[in-house]
Design an enzyme around this catalytic site. Sequence first.
Site, PDB file in Angstrom:
ATOM      1  N   ASP A   1      -3.024  -0.858  10.655  1.00  0.00           N
ATOM      2  CA  ASP A   1      -3.255  -0.872   9.209  1.00  0.00           C
ATOM      3  C   ASP A   1      -3.922  -2.151   8.715  1.00  0.00           C
ATOM      4  O   ASP A   1      -4.320  -2.227   7.548  1.00  0.00           O
ATOM      5  CB  ASP A   1      -1.930  -0.688   8.455  1.00  0.00           C
ATOM      6  CG  ASP A   1      -1.365   0.714   8.591  1.00  0.00           C
ATOM      7  OD1 ASP A   1      -2.075   1.595   9.112  1.00  0.00           O
ATOM      8  OD2 ASP A   1      -0.205   0.922   8.181  1.00  0.00           O
TER       9      ASP A   1
ATOM     10  N   LYS B   1       0.854  -1.189   0.000  1.00  0.00           N
ATOM     11  CA  LYS B   1       0.000   0.000   0.000  1.00  0.00           C
ATOM     12  C   LYS B   1       0.887   1.235   0.000  1.00  0.00           C
ATOM     13  O   LYS B   1       2.071   1.199   0.350  1.00  0.00           O
ATOM     14  CB  LYS B   1      -0.936   0.018   1.211  1.00  0.00           C
ATOM     15  CG  LYS B   1      -0.244   0.036   2.590  1.00  0.00           C
ATOM     16  CD  LYS B   1       0.212   1.394   3.073  1.00  0.00           C
ATOM     17  CE  LYS B   1       0.832   1.331   4.473  1.00  0.00           C
ATOM     18  NZ  LYS B   1       1.518   2.589   4.858  1.00  0.00           N
TER      19      LYS B   1
END
Length: 290
Positions: A138, A13
């Site tokens: 996350d 990401k």
Amino acid sequence: MITSPTTWPSPAKLNLFLYINGRTDNGYHELQTLFQFLDHGDQLTITANDSGHITLTPDIVDLPVEQNLIWKAANALQKKTGCTLGANIHLNKILPMGGGIGGGSSNAATALVALNFLWQLGLSDDELADIGLKLGADVPVFVRGHAAFAEGVGEKLTPAQPEEKWYLVVRPDVHIATVDIFTHPQLTRNTPKRSLETLLDSEYGNDCEKIVRMIHPKVDKQLSWLLQYAPSRLTGTGSCVFAEFNSRSEAESILAQLSDNVSAFVAQGRNISPLKETLADYLSAQNRPI
């Protein structure tokens, strides 16, 4: 239980922007950040079994298996559901550790999503995200599988649709501990909160970037080089930096100019995670609801 081996992506990401707005009473940082996935990452090959044990290969030097986020995710899923099944998990590690591109968190999310499918547990994304949040801030965004605007301490997620640009991601040869950045006395902690619409229409930035560049010359050097060619930023707390382009060919032309000893790759931003797409394919093959 599905016993045939299956392979699952564990994508990287980027934090397209990251702003720190303040601190909570218990010391956590309040932030606003925009997550987008990349079509590049690790792979987990998983074979479910009835042993009740989780085995993980290959061994990672100086990291006991019980401290690996993949093992922790599988173990947490067993405890949450009372599942007595096991699995053999092989990790093909591509993403760097400590790079700010989500390697460990993504691995944990992939394990949760894959084992929920293979063990046929039927947990929802919300339930898996709750398990994941205990493993890392996350992890939920990787579980949910959609580009997202995160607020609060990262727990408030709103689906977002940033442009799916091409990125040149460079990893300077340094390991950066998130705690070192978030505890730095000179870190900006008072950026005003803005709406997602306002942020998407503004120039993107990262409040951690100034500190990281100051204490890590290798990051500063690499980011300065990228900025000659395209808008470029730090992702997360680093160490990876990235430049954004409108086409793959543009990104690859700059990649070709990097020294051979520099670790870098080109990937496209994805608003739907490759993990979510793979799950949909497996569910379709099993004629199960998506």
